[in-house]
Design a protein around this motif. Structure first.
Motif, PDB file in Angstrom:
ATOM      1  N   GLY A   1      -6.524  -8.206  -1.083  1.00  0.00           N
ATOM      2  CA  GLY A   1      -6.647  -7.644   0.255  1.00  0.00           C
ATOM      3  C   GLY A   1      -8.012  -7.077   0.538  1.00  0.00           C
ATOM      4  O   GLY A   1      -8.397  -6.060  -0.033  1.00  0.00           O
ATOM      5  N   GLY A   2      -8.777  -7.763   1.361  1.00  0.00           N
ATOM      6  CA  GLY A   2     -10.082  -7.251   1.741  1.00  0.00           C
ATOM      7  C   GLY A   2     -11.117  -7.279   0.644  1.00  0.00           C
ATOM      8  O   GLY A   2     -12.148  -6.601   0.728  1.00  0.00           O
ATOM      9  N   VAL A   3     -10.855  -8.071  -0.413  1.00  0.00           N
ATOM     10  CA  VAL A   3     -11.827  -8.173  -1.508  1.00  0.00           C
ATOM     11  C   VAL A   3     -13.020  -8.988  -1.016  1.00  0.00           C
ATOM     12  O   VAL A   3     -12.869 -10.110  -0.532  1.00  0.00           O
ATOM     13  CB  VAL A   3     -11.199  -8.831  -2.746  1.00  0.00           C
ATOM     14  N   ALA A   4     -14.195  -8.417  -1.126  1.00  0.00           N
ATOM     15  CA  ALA A   4     -15.416  -9.012  -0.571  1.00  0.00           C
ATOM     16  C   ALA A   4     -16.613  -8.516  -1.380  1.00  0.00           C
ATOM     17  O   ALA A   4     -16.458  -7.663  -2.271  1.00  0.00           O
ATOM     18  CB  ALA A   4     -15.558  -8.619   0.899  1.00  0.00           C
ATOM     19  N   PRO A   5     -17.822  -9.004  -1.071  1.00  0.00           N
ATOM     20  CA  PRO A   5     -18.993  -8.565  -1.835  1.00  0.00           C
ATOM     21  C   PRO A   5     -19.226  -7.057  -1.840  1.00  0.00           C
ATOM     22  O   PRO A   5     -19.842  -6.532  -2.779  1.00  0.00           O
ATOM     23  CB  PRO A   5     -20.149  -9.309  -1.145  1.00  0.00           C
TER      24      PRO A   5
ATOM     25  N   GLN B   1      -6.373   2.829  -2.214  1.00  0.00           N
ATOM     26  CA  GLN B   1      -5.458   2.225  -3.187  1.00  0.00           C
ATOM     27  C   GLN B   1      -6.034   2.205  -4.605  1.00  0.00           C
ATOM     28  O   GLN B   1      -5.337   1.861  -5.560  1.00  0.00           O
ATOM     29  CB  GLN B   1      -5.102   0.798  -2.754  1.00  0.00           C
ATOM     30  N   MET B   2      -7.298   2.574  -4.757  1.00  0.00           N
ATOM     31  CA  MET B   2      -7.914   2.503  -6.079  1.00  0.00           C
ATOM     32  C   MET B   2      -7.269   3.450  -7.105  1.00  0.00           C
ATOM     33  O   MET B   2      -7.124   3.070  -8.277  1.00  0.00           O
ATOM     34  CB  MET B   2      -9.420   2.752  -5.983  1.00  0.00           C
TER      35      MET B   2
ATOM     36  N   MET C   1      -1.524  -4.604  -3.582  1.00  0.00           N
ATOM     37  CA  MET C   1      -2.047  -4.970  -2.266  1.00  0.00           C
ATOM     38  C   MET C   1      -2.967  -3.873  -1.748  1.00  0.00           C
ATOM     39  O   MET C   1      -2.601  -2.693  -1.729  1.00  0.00           O
ATOM     40  CB  MET C   1      -0.901  -5.178  -1.269  1.00  0.00           C
ATOM     41  N   THR C   2      -4.154  -4.282  -1.329  1.00  0.00           N
ATOM     42  CA  THR C   2      -5.114  -3.331  -0.764  1.00  0.00           C
ATOM     43  C   THR C   2      -5.298  -3.560   0.732  1.00  0.00           C
ATOM     44  O   THR C   2      -6.273  -3.109   1.332  1.00  0.00           O
ATOM     45  CB  THR C   2      -6.458  -3.421  -1.508  1.00  0.00           C
TER      46      THR C   2
ATOM     47  N   PRO D   1       0.799  -1.238   0.000  1.00  0.00           N
ATOM     48  CA  PRO D   1       0.000   0.000   0.000  1.00  0.00           C
ATOM     49  C   PRO D   1       0.828   1.282   0.000  1.00  0.00           C
ATOM     50  O   PRO D   1       0.433   2.268  -0.642  1.00  0.00           O
ATOM     51  CB  PRO D   1      -0.833  -0.130   1.279  1.00  0.00           C
ATOM     52  N   GLY D   2       1.964   1.275   0.664  1.00  0.00           N
ATOM     53  CA  GLY D   2       2.762   2.498   0.746  1.00  0.00           C
ATOM     54  C   GLY D   2       3.670   2.737  -0.438  1.00  0.00           C
ATOM     55  O   GLY D   2       4.361   3.761  -0.493  1.00  0.00           O
ATOM     56  N   THR D   3       3.680   1.841  -1.380  1.00  0.00           N
ATOM     57  CA  THR D   3       4.564   1.937  -2.543  1.00  0.00           C
ATOM     58  C   THR D   3       3.823   2.583  -3.712  1.00  0.00           C
ATOM     59  O   THR D   3       2.712   2.173  -4.040  1.00  0.00           O
ATOM     60  CB  THR D   3       5.061   0.538  -2.948  1.00  0.00           C
TER      61      THR D   3
END
Length: 214
Positions: free
Chosen positions: A175-179, A151-152, A136-137, A116-118
């Motif tokens: 990372g955290g991908v969900a409905p 991060q989008m 990475m999210t 995320p920080g990159t």
């Protein structure tokens, strides 16, 4: 069509073969390799990748969260990885480039990953030489973290780089991908979604995989 790569980090490690069979309608099997140094956790290594290779016909999407990934890139290919992604933060640009070459020498697909920080620009030295870029999210190292919406813009920027310089390269989000979050990833330009708990905690796993395809 959006590809789904369920992370077996959320599977039952005592029943990996069973749980890998549960995701047979997915496109890849995502394997998170952690060394306890690059990230503050330890997970799967070479013996597990070798053991699960015969249990599925799906490509193994192996995400190396380890320092100096070039030391093991070829070995993971030999163990059964079809795609090997490595963090740009894990070594020098020259060494990451050499690691990509080692994967290609084994006839497998190679990719780079950014935390995320990159910034998005960090992928540019490698973009013409890889088959996948992973954004990475969440902070790498643990499953079940909350999705980082901020991060989008990075995903969109990398999508533009890919379109301009290497259209065949896949853009993966992990990372955290969900409905409630997958649509933002697709709208930002992702081709491949990694989902762990969102898949394995679903009552109907094939239905959840289909939902995440959008």
């Amino acid at each position: 069509m959006i590809k789904i790569s369920p992370s077996i980090l959320s599977a039952d490690f005592a029943n990996l073969e069973r749980d890998i069979r549960k995701i047979s309608t997915a496109d890849y099997v995502h394997v998170d390799v952690m060394d306890g140094v690059f990230v503050p956790n330890i997970s799967i290594g070479l013996p597990v990748v070798k053991a699960i290779r015969p249990t599925t016909d799906l490509p193994l999407d192996v995400h190396l969260m380890i320092v100096q990934p070039g030391r093991y890139a070829a070995q993971f290919c030999d163990a059964g990885a079809d795609i090997v992604t490595m963090h740009v933060e894990a070594d020098t640009e020259e060494n990451i480039r050499e690691a990509i070459q080692k994967v290609h020498a084994k006839g497998k697909r190679a990719g780079v990953v950014v935390k995320p920080g990159t910034p998005a620009e960090a992928v540019l030295p490698f973009i013409k030489d890889v088959e996948m870029i992973l954004v990475m999210t969440v902070e790498p190292g643990f499953g079940g973290q909350s999705f980082m919406t901020d991060q989008m813009p990075k995903v969109r920027a990398i999508r533009e780089y890919i379109n301009a310089q290497n259209p065949a390269c896949e853009l993966e989000v992990d990372g955290g991908v969900a409905p409630d979050t997958f649509r933002a990833c697709i709208d930002a330009g992702a081709d491949v979604l990694v989902a762990g708990s969102a898949v394995y905690q679903a009552e109907d796993i094939p239905a959840r995989i289909q939902l995440l395809r959008g």
